[in-house]
Design an enzyme around this catalytic site. Structure first.
Site, mmCIF file in Angstrom:
data_model
loop_
_atom_site.group_PDB
_atom_site.id
_atom_site.type_symbol
_atom_site.label_atom_id
_atom_site.label_comp_id
_atom_site.label_asym_id
_atom_site.label_seq_id
_atom_site.Cartn_x
_atom_site.Cartn_y
_atom_site.Cartn_z
ATOM 1 N N LEU A 58 0.844 -1.202 0.000
ATOM 2 C CA LEU A 58 0.000 0.000 0.000
ATOM 3 C C LEU A 58 0.881 1.255 0.000
ATOM 4 C CD1 LEU A 58 -3.100 0.202 2.358
ATOM 5 C CD2 LEU A 58 -2.072 2.167 1.237
ATOM 6 N N GLU A 60 1.549 4.414 -2.878
ATOM 7 C CA GLU A 60 1.344 4.930 -4.235
ATOM 8 C C GLU A 60 2.651 5.312 -4.914
ATOM 9 O OE1 GLU A 60 -0.365 5.836 -1.552
ATOM 10 O OE2 GLU A 60 -2.388 5.106 -1.957
ATOM 11 N N GLN A 82 -6.070 3.680 -6.344
ATOM 12 C CA GLN A 82 -7.428 3.284 -5.957
ATOM 13 C C GLN A 82 -8.445 4.432 -6.010
ATOM 14 O OE1 GLN A 82 -8.253 1.280 -1.944
ATOM 15 N NE2 GLN A 82 -7.898 -0.378 -3.406
ATOM 16 N N TYR A 86 -5.797 9.771 -3.674
ATOM 17 C CA TYR A 86 -4.624 9.156 -3.037
ATOM 18 C C TYR A 86 -3.395 9.188 -3.936
ATOM 19 C CZ TYR A 86 -8.361 7.323 -0.092
ATOM 20 O OH TYR A 86 -9.455 7.215 0.707
ATOM 21 N N ILE A 87 -3.456 9.992 -4.970
ATOM 22 C CA ILE A 87 -2.370 9.988 -5.943
ATOM 23 C C ILE A 87 -1.178 10.825 -5.481
ATOM 24 C CG2 ILE A 87 -2.935 12.008 -7.402
ATOM 25 C CD1 ILE A 87 -2.732 9.914 -9.801
ATOM 26 N N HIS A 129 -12.568 10.965 -1.221
ATOM 27 C CA HIS A 129 -13.026 10.011 -2.246
ATOM 28 C C HIS A 129 -13.775 10.739 -3.346
ATOM 29 C CE1 HIS A 129 -12.619 7.720 1.522
ATOM 30 N NE2 HIS A 129 -12.280 6.698 0.760
#
Lengths: 324, 371
Positions: A58, A60, A82, A86-87, A129
Site C-alpha cells: 500500500l 502509491e 485506488q 490518493y495519488i 473520495h
C-alpha cells in the site's frame, strides 16, 4: 455488441490489450485476487496469472515508481491508484520522473505507463473520495491526460492510452462507473487521443465538458433545447493535448462558451480553455466565457450537492451567456 | 562520530595496512582486472579535478564529483555483467565509464552541446545510456530507487537473469522513496542490489542527523532481507561484497542492501563550500584512507605497479582528458527549437506553436542568449 457500463468497458479494454500484448501488466492495491475495489480488474489475475496482474504494498509512490522501472525495461504497466485522491504520494514520481524521462534522456528512454484512477464526486465520499485533480497533471509537460465519459469511449481511449508511447493519466468518472451504460464492440478498437466528440449540435452556445460532468452538461443542453436554445456540446475526452480544432470550429460558429467541470475553479482546466479561446477567437466572441465549476473549497461531505454543478446551474449559465 | 567508530569494527574489509591482504579474503581477480579498476578510479579522479577547474574558469556551469568514493562506485559496478542494469545517483560517472560510456560523450553532456546524447536537457553529470543499461540521472534525492526495483521486477517477470544495481547516498535513506523501494524489493524478492554510498555528509548535514540507527545496513532487516556494511574505501571489499549480492539476486535469492562506508572528500558540488560546516582535520584524516592510494599500495605489494608506471598513466589519462575536451569544447549548442522535442514521442499542436515562437525569437535575439 454487448451493453456495458464503464467498469466493464475498462475491464474489457485491459483484457483485450493483455491478450494482444504480453508486455501489458496490471498492478496496484487490491487489483489482483480481489479484482479492484470497483471491480475494474476482476478476473484478470485468473486469466493472465499473478506475474502480470498483481497486488502491491500500500504505497502509491512505490506503485508508480516501480511501474516506471518496468516501463524502462520494456513492459507496459497499467497501475491503478485506488482513488485519485490518493495519488499525491506518487506526485513526485509522476511529475518529476514519469513525465520527464523521455525529455531528460534526450529521447533515449520512454515511459509508457498508464495510470488509471477513479476521480470525482457525487458518491457521498467526502473530501478523500471525491477529488478531481486533473489540472495538476494537465500542467505537467510530458503527460497526456484522458477522461472518458461513457463506456464506448472508456474502452477505446484506454486501448489507445496503453498503445501510446508516452505516459497517460487516465481518470475514470466513478460516479458514472455503473450509471453510464452503452453498446461496446467486442475486441479491439481505439479512439485517438486528442480528439473531442460532438455530443449535441446547435449554433447558439458551445458547451465544453468531460467525464461525469458531460452527463450533467448534456441534461442542461437538452433542457436548453426544449427552451429553444441550441447548443454544441463537446466532450473533450482528452485534456492534454486537447482538441483545439473542434473547440475553435464550434466557438467561431456560436460565439458563446460555457465550460463545465467539477474541479475547483481557480486554475482549473476551464481557465486554460478560456484563456486559449480568448487568445485564438476573441473577435468571434459575443459574450464572456463562463465557467460552471466546483467551488474553491475542499470537497464538502454534507453539501456535495451544493458543490457539484448540476443541470440547473449549467442551464442558468447557458441562458446567461446567450442573453448577454 | 562515536557510533561510526564503534561500528567501523564490523566493516567487511579486504585491503589491510600497507597493501597487505588476508589471503582468504582476496577475490583473486586477474591482473588485467585489477589494473582496469585502478585505471578507472584514477581517471575518475582526474576527470573530477579537471571539471572543477573548468567550472572555476567559468567554462562550465556546474559539476558534481566523486573524490573519495571511487572505490564504492567502481568496485560495485565491476561486479556486474553487461546484461545487468546500473541505476545511478549523480556521482556515478566512474561506473558509467567502466561500462563503456565514452569520455567524449561525457564531456559533451557536461557542456550540453549538440553532440550531447541527452540533447542539452540536464545539468552536468546527469547522463543516461540505454545501450549500457544505465538509467537517467535525476537531481531529486532517492527518486531513482523505485525505478531500480521496477527494473528488477520486470526482469523477474520476463524471466531474464538480469540484476539491477542502484546507487544512492546516506541522505537518500531518509526519503520515503528509499523505504517504499526496500519494502517492494523485499515483498517481490526483486533481483536488486542497493548500494548506499555512506559518504557521511548530505551537503552540510552529517549522517548522525539522518538516522538514529547505528548504521544504514541494519535497515534491511526490517524489510526482510540482508544488509551488509563494507569499507567503502576498499575497492576489493566493495567488489567482493557486491559480487556475492549480485549472484544471490541472480539465483533468485532476492535483494541485498550494501552500505559502503566512505567519505566525500570534496564539496557536495561546485556550488558548495564545506569549510563552513566541517573541519579540515576530518578531511585530512580521511584523505589518509584515500581509496585510490590504498589500492595502489596493494598493487605495489603485488609488484603490479610502481611510481614510474603511476606517473606515466596519470600523464596519459590527463592527455586524453585534455585532447578530448579540446575536441568537444567548441561544438555549439543544439538548435534552440529542439527544446520542444522529446516532451512527447510526437510534437502536439501546442508545442508546435511554441516551437515557432522559439524560432522567431532565436532569429531576433539569439546573439544575446547566454551560452
Amino acid at each position: 455488441m454487448a451493453e456495458m457500463n464503464i467498469i466493464q468497458a475498462v475491464n474489457d479494454a485491459l483484457r483485450v490489450e493483455m491478450e494482444r500484448d504480453e508486455r501489458v501488466i496490471v498492478m496496484g492495491e487490491d487489483v489482483g485476487r480481489f479484482g479492484g475495489v470497483f471491480r475494474a480488474t476482476q478476473g484478470l489475475q485468473e486469466r493472465f496469472g499473478p506475474d502480470r496482474v498483481f497486488d502491491t504494498p500500500l504505497a502509491e509512490a512505490g506503485i508508480v515508481g516501480t511501474a516506471i522501472g518496468m516501463a524502462l525495461h520494456g513492459l507496459r504497466p497499467v497501475p491503478e491508484i485506488q482513488f485519485a485522491d490518493y495519488i499525491y504520494p506518487a506526485f513526485d514520481q509522476i511529475v518529476n520522473e514519469l513525465a520527464k524521462y523521455r525529455y531528460r534522456s534526450g529521447g533515449q528512454y520512454t515511459c509508457p505507463v498508464v495510470i488509471r484512477a477513479p476521480y470525482g464526486g457525487g458518491v457521498r465520499g467526502g473530501h478523500y473520495h471525491s477529488q478531481s485533480p486533473e489540472a495538476y497533471f494537465v500542467h505537467t509537460a510530458g503527460l497526456k491526460v484522458v477522461i472518458p465519459s461513457n463506456p464506448y469511449d472508456a474502452k477505446g481511449l484506454l486501448i489507445s492510452a496503453i498503445r501510446d508511447d508516452d505516459p497517460v493519466m487516465f481518470f475514470e468518472p466513478k460516479r458514472m462507473y455503473r450509471a453510464a451504460k452503452g453498446e461496446v464492440p467486442e475486441g479491439e478498437y481505439s479512439i485517438p487521443l486528442g480528439q473531442a466528440a460532438r455530443v449535441r449540435e446547435g449554433d447558439q452556445c458551445t458547451v465544453l465538458a468531460y467525464g461525469a460532468m458531460l452527463h450533467t452538461a448534456r441534461d442542461a443542453v437538452d433542457l436548453a433545447a426544449a427552451k429553444g436554445i441550441g447548443c454544441d456540446l463537446i466532450d473533450l475526452r482528452t485534456l492534454l493535448p486537447f482538441d483545439i480544432e473542434a473547440i475553435l470550429t464550434s466557438v467561431k460558429k456560436t460565439g458563446r462558451v460555457v465550460i463545465v467541470h467539477e474541479a475547483p475553479r481557480t486554475c482549473g482546466f476551464g481557465a486554460e480553455l478560456s484563456a486559449t479561446i480568448s487568445e485564438k477567437a476573441l473577435l468571434h466572441l459575443e459574450a464572456p466565457i463562463l465557467r460552471i465549476t466546483g467551488f474553491d473549497t475542499p470537497f464538502p461531505y454534507t453539501w456535495e450537492r451544493a458543490y457539484l454543478p448540476d443541470a440547473e446551474r449549467v442551464l442558468a449559465g447557458i441562458e446567461e451567456t446567450v442573453a448577454f | 562520530m562515536k557510533a561510526a567508530v564503534a561500528v567501523e569494527e564490523k566493516l567487511v574489509r579486504v585491503l589491510g595496512d600497507g597493501g597487505r591482504v588476508d589471503q582468504g579474503k582476496d577475490p583473486g581477480l586477474a591482473d588485467r582486472d585489477l589494473l582496469t579498476l585502478y585505471r578507472t578510479m584514477l581517471l575518475n579522479r582526474l576527470v573530477d579535478e579537471r571539471m572543477f577547474r573548468l567550472q572555476r574558469q567559468g567554462r562550465i556551469a556546474f559539476y558534481i564529483g566523486s573524490a573519495g568514493e571511487e572505490a564504492a562506485i567502481i568496485g560495485a559496478a565491476f561486479a556486474l555483467e553487461d546484461r545487468d542494469w546500473v541505476v545511478p545517483c549523480y556521482r556515478e560517472f566512474g561506473a558509467a565509464y567502466l561500462r563503456g560510456f565514452p569520455l567524449r560523450d561525457f564531456f559533451c553532456q557536461v557542456f550540453g552541446n549538440a553532440d550531447d546524447l541527452i540533447r542539452g536537457r540536464q545539468m552536468p553529470v546527469h547522463i543516461a545510456s540505454p545501450r549500457l543499461h544505465l538509467l537517467s540521472v535525476s537531481s531529486p534525492v532517492g527518486t531513482q530507487i523505485p525505478h531500480a526495483v521496477g527494473l528488477a521486477m520486470a526482469a523477474r517477470i520476463r524471466k531474464l537473469k538480469e540484476v539491477t544495481l542502484v546507487f544512492f547516498g546516506e541522505g537518500a535513506t531518509s526519503e520515503g522513496d528509499f523505504h517504499v523501494s526496500m519494502n517492494f524489493a523485499g515483498v517481490f524478492k526483486a533481483p536488486c542490489v542497493f548500494l548506499c554510498r555512506n559518504n557521511q555528509w548530505a551537503i552540510s548535514v552529517p549522517g548522525t542527523k539522518q538516522t538514529a540507527a547505528e548504521s544504514i545496513d541494519i535497515k534491511a532487516r526490517a524489510y526482510g532481507f540482508e544488509g551488509i556494511r563494507v569499507d567503502g574505501n576498499d575497492v576489493l571489499a566493495v567488489y567482493t561484497t557486491t559480487r556475492k549480492a549480485v549472484e544471490k539476486a541472480r539465483s533468485g535469492g532476492g535483494p541485498t542492501l550494501i552500505e559502503a562506508f566512505t567519505y566525500r572528500q570534496g564539496p557536495h558540488s561546485t556550488s558548495d563550500d564545506p569549510r563552513s560546516y566541517r573541519g579540515e582535520e576530518e578531511v585530512e584524516e580521511w584523505k589518509k584512507k584515500d581509496p585510490i592510494a590504498r589500492f595502489r599500495q596493494y598493487l605495489e605489494a603485488r609488484k603490479l605497479w610502481d611510481e614510474d608506471r603511476d606517473m606515466t598513466l596519470a600523464r596519459e589519462l590527463n592527455d586524453q582528458i585534455l585532447s578530448t575536451l579540446k575536441e568537444v569544447e567548441n561544438i555549439g549548442p543544439p538548435p534552440p527549437e529542439t527544446a520542444v522535442e522529446d516532451v512527447y514521442a510526437e510534437i502536439p499542436w501546442h508545442l508546435r506553436e511554441q516551437r515557432e515562437e522559439i524560432i522567431r525569437r532565436a532569429a531576433r535575439q539569439r546573439q544575446s542568449w547566454p551560452r
